[in-house]
Each structure stands twice: as C-alpha cells, then as structure tokens.
Design a protein around this motif. Structure first.
Motif, PDB file in Angstrom:
ATOM      1  N   TRP A 344       0.834  -1.200   0.000  1.00  0.00           N
ATOM      2  CA  TRP A 344       0.000   0.000   0.000  1.00  0.00           C
ATOM      3  C   TRP A 344       0.871   1.253   0.000  1.00  0.00           C
ATOM      4  CZ3 TRP A 344      -4.474   0.003  -1.823  1.00  0.00           C
ATOM      5  CH2 TRP A 344      -5.400  -1.007  -1.561  1.00  0.00           C
ATOM      6  N   ARG A 345       1.956   1.220   0.735  1.00  0.00           N
ATOM      7  CA  ARG A 345       2.839   2.388   0.776  1.00  0.00           C
ATOM      8  C   ARG A 345       3.455   2.658  -0.591  1.00  0.00           C
ATOM      9  NH1 ARG A 345       5.653   0.921   6.664  1.00  0.00           N
ATOM     10  NH2 ARG A 345       3.718   1.204   7.857  1.00  0.00           N
ATOM     11  N   ARG A 346       3.770   1.600  -1.310  1.00  0.00           N
ATOM     12  CA  ARG A 346       4.301   1.785  -2.660  1.00  0.00           C
ATOM     13  C   ARG A 346       3.240   2.352  -3.589  1.00  0.00           C
ATOM     14  NH1 ARG A 346       4.185  -0.262  -7.446  1.00  0.00           N
ATOM     15  NH2 ARG A 346       2.692  -1.873  -6.849  1.00  0.00           N
ATOM     16  N   ARG A 347       2.041   1.795  -3.532  1.00  0.00           N
ATOM     17  CA  ARG A 347       0.963   2.257  -4.416  1.00  0.00           C
ATOM     18  C   ARG A 347       0.591   3.715  -4.142  1.00  0.00           C
ATOM     19  NH1 ARG A 347      -3.516  -2.681  -4.449  1.00  0.00           N
ATOM     20  NH2 ARG A 347      -2.087  -4.383  -5.027  1.00  0.00           N
ATOM     21  N   LEU A 348       0.578   4.093  -2.857  1.00  0.00           N
ATOM     22  CA  LEU A 348       0.166   5.445  -2.485  1.00  0.00           C
ATOM     23  C   LEU A 348       1.337   6.426  -2.477  1.00  0.00           C
ATOM     24  CD1 LEU A 348      -2.210   4.461   0.472  1.00  0.00           C
ATOM     25  CD2 LEU A 348      -2.888   5.177  -1.830  1.00  0.00           C
ATOM     26  N   GLU A 349       2.522   5.929  -2.831  1.00  0.00           N
ATOM     27  CA  GLU A 349       3.736   6.751  -2.913  1.00  0.00           C
ATOM     28  C   GLU A 349       4.069   7.398  -1.570  1.00  0.00           C
ATOM     29  OE1 GLU A 349       3.070   9.448  -6.132  1.00  0.00           O
ATOM     30  OE2 GLU A 349       3.290   7.892  -7.655  1.00  0.00           O
ATOM     31  N   ILE A 350       3.881   6.611  -0.518  1.00  0.00           N
ATOM     32  CA  ILE A 350       4.220   7.092   0.826  1.00  0.00           C
ATOM     33  C   ILE A 350       5.686   6.815   1.134  1.00  0.00           C
ATOM     34  CG2 ILE A 350       3.806   6.707   3.288  1.00  0.00           C
ATOM     35  CD1 ILE A 350       0.884   6.200   2.609  1.00  0.00           C
ATOM     36  N   ALA A 351       6.193   5.647   0.730  1.00  0.00           N
ATOM     37  CA  ALA A 351       7.586   5.298   0.974  1.00  0.00           C
ATOM     38  C   ALA A 351       8.473   6.065   0.001  1.00  0.00           C
ATOM     39  CB  ALA A 351       7.785   3.790   0.814  1.00  0.00           C
ATOM     40  N   SER A 356      13.178   3.000   4.138  1.00  0.00           N
ATOM     41  CA  SER A 356      12.793   1.607   4.346  1.00  0.00           C
ATOM     42  C   SER A 356      11.273   1.482   4.320  1.00  0.00           C
ATOM     43  CB  SER A 356      13.322   1.112   5.697  1.00  0.00           C
ATOM     44  OG  SER A 356      12.739  -0.141   6.021  1.00  0.00           O
ATOM     45  N   PRO A 357      10.739   0.489   3.599  1.00  0.00           N
ATOM     46  CA  PRO A 357       9.278   0.297   3.572  1.00  0.00           C
ATOM     47  C   PRO A 357       8.717  -0.150   4.911  1.00  0.00           C
ATOM     48  CG  PRO A 357      10.388  -1.509   2.458  1.00  0.00           C
ATOM     49  CD  PRO A 357      11.445  -0.487   2.756  1.00  0.00           C
ATOM     50  N   ASP A 358       9.595  -0.527   5.849  1.00  0.00           N
ATOM     51  CA  ASP A 358       9.133  -0.967   7.161  1.00  0.00           C
ATOM     52  C   ASP A 358       9.104   0.153   8.187  1.00  0.00           C
ATOM     53  OD1 ASP A 358       8.810  -3.664   6.368  1.00  0.00           O
ATOM     54  OD2 ASP A 358      10.972  -3.991   6.571  1.00  0.00           O
ATOM     55  N   GLU A 359       9.520   1.359   7.807  1.00  0.00           N
ATOM     56  CA  GLU A 359       9.472   2.470   8.753  1.00  0.00           C
ATOM     57  C   GLU A 359       8.024   2.807   9.104  1.00  0.00           C
ATOM     58  OE1 GLU A 359      12.910   5.573   8.872  1.00  0.00           O
ATOM     59  OE2 GLU A 359      12.250   5.380   6.797  1.00  0.00           O
ATOM     60  N   VAL A 360       7.834   3.330  10.301  1.00  0.00           N
ATOM     61  CA  VAL A 360       6.501   3.635  10.808  1.00  0.00           C
ATOM     62  C   VAL A 360       5.871   4.771   9.998  1.00  0.00           C
ATOM     63  CG1 VAL A 360       5.234   4.586  12.777  1.00  0.00           C
ATOM     64  CG2 VAL A 360       6.959   2.803  13.127  1.00  0.00           C
ATOM     65  N   VAL A 361       4.594   4.616   9.698  1.00  0.00           N
ATOM     66  CA  VAL A 361       3.814   5.665   9.035  1.00  0.00           C
ATOM     67  C   VAL A 361       2.731   6.138   9.991  1.00  0.00           C
ATOM     68  CG1 VAL A 361       2.210   6.198   7.155  1.00  0.00           C
ATOM     69  CG2 VAL A 361       4.271   4.847   6.706  1.00  0.00           C
ATOM     70  N   VAL A 362       2.706   7.434  10.261  1.00  0.00           N
ATOM     71  CA  VAL A 362       1.698   8.048  11.118  1.00  0.00           C
ATOM     72  C   VAL A 362       0.719   8.807  10.230  1.00  0.00           C
ATOM     73  CG1 VAL A 362       1.246   9.693  12.974  1.00  0.00           C
ATOM     74  CG2 VAL A 362       3.309   8.269  13.031  1.00  0.00           C
ATOM     75  N   ARG A 392       7.452   8.433   8.864  1.00  0.00           N
ATOM     76  CA  ARG A 392       6.936   9.470   7.964  1.00  0.00           C
ATOM     77  C   ARG A 392       5.504   9.824   8.322  1.00  0.00           C
ATOM     78  NH1 ARG A 392       7.190   9.812   1.320  1.00  0.00           N
ATOM     79  NH2 ARG A 392       7.464  12.085   1.269  1.00  0.00           N
ATOM     80  N   LEU A 393       5.185  11.094   8.196  1.00  0.00           N
ATOM     81  CA  LEU A 393       3.856  11.609   8.490  1.00  0.00           C
ATOM     82  C   LEU A 393       3.052  11.778   7.211  1.00  0.00           C
ATOM     83  CD1 LEU A 393       1.822  12.894  10.526  1.00  0.00           C
ATOM     84  CD2 LEU A 393       2.939  15.098  10.042  1.00  0.00           C
ATOM     85  N   VAL A 394       1.789  11.347   7.255  1.00  0.00           N
ATOM     86  CA  VAL A 394       0.825  11.602   6.174  1.00  0.00           C
ATOM     87  C   VAL A 394      -0.294  12.432   6.780  1.00  0.00           C
ATOM     88  CG1 VAL A 394      -0.762  10.590   4.504  1.00  0.00           C
ATOM     89  CG2 VAL A 394       1.408   9.433   5.034  1.00  0.00           C
ATOM     90  N   VAL A 395      -0.574  13.607   6.201  1.00  0.00           N
ATOM     91  CA  VAL A 395      -1.566  14.532   6.746  1.00  0.00           C
ATOM     92  C   VAL A 395      -2.748  14.639   5.788  1.00  0.00           C
ATOM     93  CG1 VAL A 395      -1.976  16.822   7.715  1.00  0.00           C
ATOM     94  CG2 VAL A 395       0.330  15.867   7.723  1.00  0.00           C
ATOM     95  N   MET A 432      -5.272   4.009   5.693  1.00  0.00           N
ATOM     96  CA  MET A 432      -5.206   3.334   6.990  1.00  0.00           C
ATOM     97  C   MET A 432      -4.532   1.971   6.865  1.00  0.00           C
ATOM     98  SD  MET A 432      -8.564   4.129   9.274  1.00  0.00           S
ATOM     99  CE  MET A 432      -9.037   5.798   9.738  1.00  0.00           C
ATOM    100  N   SER A 433      -4.683   1.316   5.729  1.00  0.00           N
ATOM    101  CA  SER A 433      -4.010   0.034   5.513  1.00  0.00           C
ATOM    102  C   SER A 433      -2.496   0.212   5.451  1.00  0.00           C
ATOM    103  CB  SER A 433      -4.510  -0.611   4.220  1.00  0.00           C
ATOM    104  OG  SER A 433      -5.879  -0.912   4.308  1.00  0.00           O
TER     105      SER A 433
END
Length: 576
Positions: A344-351, A356-362, A392-395, A432-433
């Motif tokens: 999901w992080r890859r698809r949503l371009e969060i990482a 690292s794809p395992d870092e915490v996302v808030v 990383r923060l997502v707002v 949220m996923s």
C-alpha cells in the motif's frame, strides 16, 4: 445567528394566540426569512443587526416598514455592488433579490416584495420541486425494486460517509431488488436550516458555542420539547411534509435517516400524512448520542453499542426497536486486507526513495473540515519524526485548503522525506491500511475504521458534547490515548515514545481490533431488509448492480411490499 435564534423564539407560532396577528405573521413569514438571509450576510454591523431585530420583533406593521427602510441602504451597498469572490454570479443575483425584498417591504409593496422573494428563493435554494430533487424509481414494466430514500446532512464527513456506506451495502446484498436515492436534508429545509453545513463548519471553529447548544437540548428526554427543535420545526415542518408526500407518491418504501436533524421531522411528517411509510434511524455517533437521535416513533433505531441502546431505553424508545450492530463504515473496511502495508505504501507513494518500507507511518486526520490545531500538530509531529528518523507523516487536511497549502509550502528538515500532505481523502481505507498509528480528531467514523485496521489512536481534539464519549470508548479499552492539540510538542514526544516501544504498539493494536465491527454496515442492511422490508435472503457478497441516483422514469410504490418479495414482473402500462 444569535439574533435570529432570539427572534425565532419571539415568533414561535405557539406564542401567537391572536388570530388576526397570526394571519399577518403567516403572510409576512417569507419576507422574514429573506431578511434573515440579509442580516446573516451583512454580519456583525450593529446598525443592520438592530434593524433586522426590529423587523422581526413583535410590533406594528409600520415598525416593520421602518426597519425595512433601515435595511435598504445595506442591501444597496452590500448586495448590488458586492464582489463575486467565488465566481458564482447566481448567488450574487439572489442576494440582490433579497435586498429588493427589504426595500419593497419598506415601501409597503408586498406584491413586488413577494416577486423578488420568489426569485431569490429559486436562485438560492430552488422551488420545492427543485430542491427536493426527489428522483423517480425505475419505469413501470421493469422488475420493480424496493424504493429506499436515505437522508443525510453534510455536517462534517461522517453522515454522508454513513449514507454512502448503507447505499453500497444495499447494492452488495440485494442488487437490483432495491432502488436507492440520497437526499441532503439541507436542500429540503428553508432558511436558515438550509445552511446547516456552513453553520456547523463555523461552530467547529467555536467549540464553546457548539457545546452550549448540545448541552442545552440534551437535557430533554423528548427532543420535541427542546428550544432547538421548536425553532427548526416552526418554519420547516410544512416543507418536510410536502417533500415526504411528494416522494411517497413518486415511490418510497422506507426512509432511512443518518442525521439527527431529520429524525423528529420525519416522525412529525408521518403523523401528519394519511399515506405513511416505515422509517429507520442509523446513529452515526459512537461513544455518546444526543437526544435528537432518538424518536420512539421510529420503526427501528440502529445503534453502535449496548451503551447507546440503554440510552435509548432511558429516553423512552421501546427496547425491541433498538438494534445493536456497530457503526456504519466505508465499504473498503468491510473485508479483510489482502495487500501488505508495504505494498500500500508503494501504491500510495508514501515510501520515499531510499526510505525503508518498514518504517513507521503516522496518519494525521482532522475530520472533513480540518478542525482543531491541525497545522501546529502537523508541524510538531512532522519535524519530530524527521529529526529523530522515526517514520513518515501523512496529513489529510480535509476541505481545509489553506492548511494544506501552508504545509506543502513549508520548509521541512533537510535530509529526510517531508510529510505527505493530502486534501479531502476518499480512499481512507487504503491510507489506513498503509499506516501504523492514527493521529486524529475524535470523530466516530475515523475511530471505528481505525479499530478495524488495528491502529492505535492518539486523539488530539473533539467536538464538545458530541465526541467526548468517543475518547472514553478508545482509552477505556486500551486502544489509545488523548492529548489536546493545544500541546503539539507533547503530542509529538508521546508519538515518539509509542514508536520506540514496539510491545506497547502491538498491545494497543490488539485492543483496537477487539473493538472492531467490520460487518456493521452489512448487518444493519440485512436486519433492515429482513425485519422491515421483508426482502428475500441477501445475495452473495459480490456486488451485483449499479445504483441509480438520477432516475428519470416514474412508478408508484404504494401498494405494499408483498409483490416485491416475490419479485413479480410488472406489465408495461400498469404503473400501479
């Protein structure tokens, strides 16, 4: 707004006992409504406010004309030469019409004033047939569906979200056996209630006002006795009755309300009409529910918890009409997640590249309107996560474009990915996923959905009265904590402690999942279909049909549900 509220109390129909005075009031009521718009638009100018108050205060007809003279200059300077800041010239025309209403009342020309008033109404909120946007079920001759009308109001994002969730659940479980139409209550009601969403947005920035309104009316055991409902009812009931009568004629088998504004108005309308329909309420609050949610006359009231069922029993709702299934959540939360967080992080371009794809996302959310100290909280948390290399923060800023722009343009600490800044997010389930922690306003929908995803919740703000119970709902179960957004640095530091304590995060995640009710929306719909509509057993859970929201044909659905249950085909030319 306070002037309007006081004048409405002064002119409550139950207080006008003299028949002659009442007839004058009834004749002038549309013009009072127009002047309400005028005064609310002019704003805090004392002279205009005083003139408006005098216009509505009990007194002689001459006094009303004098008030109109005082208002006329404001209509000329404010409305005829106003700047069209939103590019919507129709609204400007409407305000100009309302200015003409004031001037013509001052001149005593009620005929001309009435014409101007009609033009203003048609431009601002349409004629009764326009603003009802009733919609007709599919044409006779086709397989006749059960006709369901869902009433919602855009005060925040939760009510519309619940309405859309119910719509999707009906589609999934009953396919083309149901026809569904969404109705926004504000488009049915007159001024000022047609501006309920705007008023709510303003009150979100002034929580003490909202708290006072909530607590003043919540003392009643019958909402119909409250000052707020009396003010809503006196100029709204004939609108809701006319609308209900019209949509019953067009085709309606059940009304479903997901907003407390509609419940008692629907109950009063059903009492007034000879041809009635069942109606159900789906409560969209979680930890506490205002008395306005509970009308004992409702066919059924669907509540999210045993606690809110008990609240309904105390108010006087028969226990067998209170059904506990959980809070309606969006369709993306109904089924187990089959995609890993990293995907999901890859698809949503969060990482970000190199992260690292395992870092915490808030994930930080503040409701559909972006309430609270969103910007300060985002800055404190974003800088903390970046400086300590914690995640990383997502707002999600909702409709608050000003904050979204400010955060995007901000210079964040170098050497670490800046926060992902979003506006209003429709695919919340996907974000949220992808997240590990939810930082949120204590809105019921966000909390219920976070529980399904197993996200620990750090709540930072709440709407007084309405959302206070949601905090207790989460904290008492060990699924999160509350820190006011007036302490953004404290929020950031506590988040850092959570992230460093993996065992604590895992424990809160388990507690969150223990509160989850992912099938609540489907359970509500199946209960409604079985116990009220008497529909045949639901379909498999594969979506089978597309909902028609803007049907253009007509049929009558008033001859009972039994024929629907057997799915009898209808003959062309037989609209009955």
């Amino acid at each position: 707004s306070s002037i309007y509220a006081q004048s409405a109390v002064d002119f409550m129909p139950t207080e006008i006992t003299d028949p002659a005075e009442r007839s004058v009031y009834d004749a002038l009521e549309p013009f009072f409504s127009a002047l309400t718009q005028l005064a609310l638009a002019v704003g805090p100018d004392e002279k205009a406010a005083a003139a408006y108050a005098a216009t509505l205060a009990p007194g002689s007809r001459a006094r009303r004309h004098k008030s109109g003279e005082l208002l006329a200059p404001y209509s000329e300077c404010y409305f005829e030469d106003c700047v069209d800041v939103e590019g919507d010239s129709d609204d400007d025309d409407a305000w100009g019409d309302i200015g003409l209403v004031a001037m013509n009342i001052s001149a005593g020309s009620l005929v001309v004033a009435e014409s101007a008033m009609s033009s203003a109404r048609a431009t601002l909120w349409g004629t009764p047939s326009d603003f009802a946007n009733a919609g007709d079920p599919p044409k006779a001759g086709e397989l006749r569906p059960v006709c369901i009308r869902i009433l919602y109001l855009d005060t925040g994002g939760g009510h519309r979200s619940a309405a859309l969730s119910l719509e999707a659940a009906f589609r999934r479980r009953y396919g083309d056996r149901v026809w569904i139409k969404m109705h926004e209550v504000a488009k049915i009601l007159p001024s000022p209630w047609c501006y309920a969403a705007e008023i709510y947005s303003w009150m979100g920035q002034h929580p003490s006002v909202y708290a006072a309104l909530w607590k003043a009316d919540d003392k009643e055991t019958d909402f119909r006795n409250s000052p707020l409902y009396k003010n809503i009812r006196w100029n709204s009931i004939r609108h809701i009755i006319a609308w209900a009568q019209d949509v019953i004629r067009r085709g309606t088998d059940i009304f479903v309300s997901v907003h407390p504004f509609a419940n008692h108005l629907l109950g009063d309308a059903m009492e007034a009409l000879e041809e009635k329909r069942p109606w159900a309420t789906v409560i969209t609050d979680l930890g506490a529910a205002h008395v306005s949610w509970y009308d004992p006359r409702a066919t059924a009231i669907f509540v999210p918890s045993e606690q809110l069922k008990e609240r309904g029993v105390q108010i006087g709702v028969p226990p067998d009409r209170l059904r506990v299934h959980g809070l309606p959540v969006r369709e993306g939360f109904w089924d187990p997640v089959a995609v890993p967080k990293q995907e999901w992080r890859r698809r949503l371009e969060i990482a970000a590249p190199g992260q690292s794809p395992d870092e915490v996302v808030v994930l930080l959310m503040a409701g559909g309107e972006g309430f609270g100290e969103l910007e300060a909280t985002a800055v404190a948390v974003g800088e903390c996560l970046a400086s300590k290399r914690l995640g990383r923060l997502v707002v999600a800023c909702g409709r608050n474009e000003a904050i979204a722009t400010a955060l995007r343009e901000r210079e964040w600490p170098a050497g670490y990915p800046a926060p992902v800044v979003l506006g209003f997010v429709a695919n919340v389930d996907e974000y949220m996923s992808a997240a590990d922690i939810l930082l949120t306003k204590a809105g019921p929908g966000s909390i219920a959905e976070a529980m399904i995803r197993g996200l620990p919740c750090l709540m930072t703000s709440f709407i007084p009265g309405q959302e206070e119970g949601n905090i207790e709902f989460v904290t008492s179960a060990g699924a999160g904590e509350f820190i006011s957004d007036e302490e953004p640095e404290m929020i950031a530091n506590r988040l850092a402690e959570w992230i460093k304590d993996k065992r604590l995060l895992a424990k809160m995640s388990r507690c969150a999942r223990a509160l989850a009710r992912p099938r609540a929306t489907l359970d509500i719909v199946e209960d409604m279909g079985r116990s009220i509509l008497e529909l045949e057993p639901p379909l498999s859970e594969t979506p089978q049909a597309t909902i028609c929201r803007e049907a253009t044909h007509c049929c009558s659905c008033g001859d009972g549900l039994r024929k629907l249950l057997k799915s009898e085909p209808r003959q062309s030319g037989n609209p009955g």
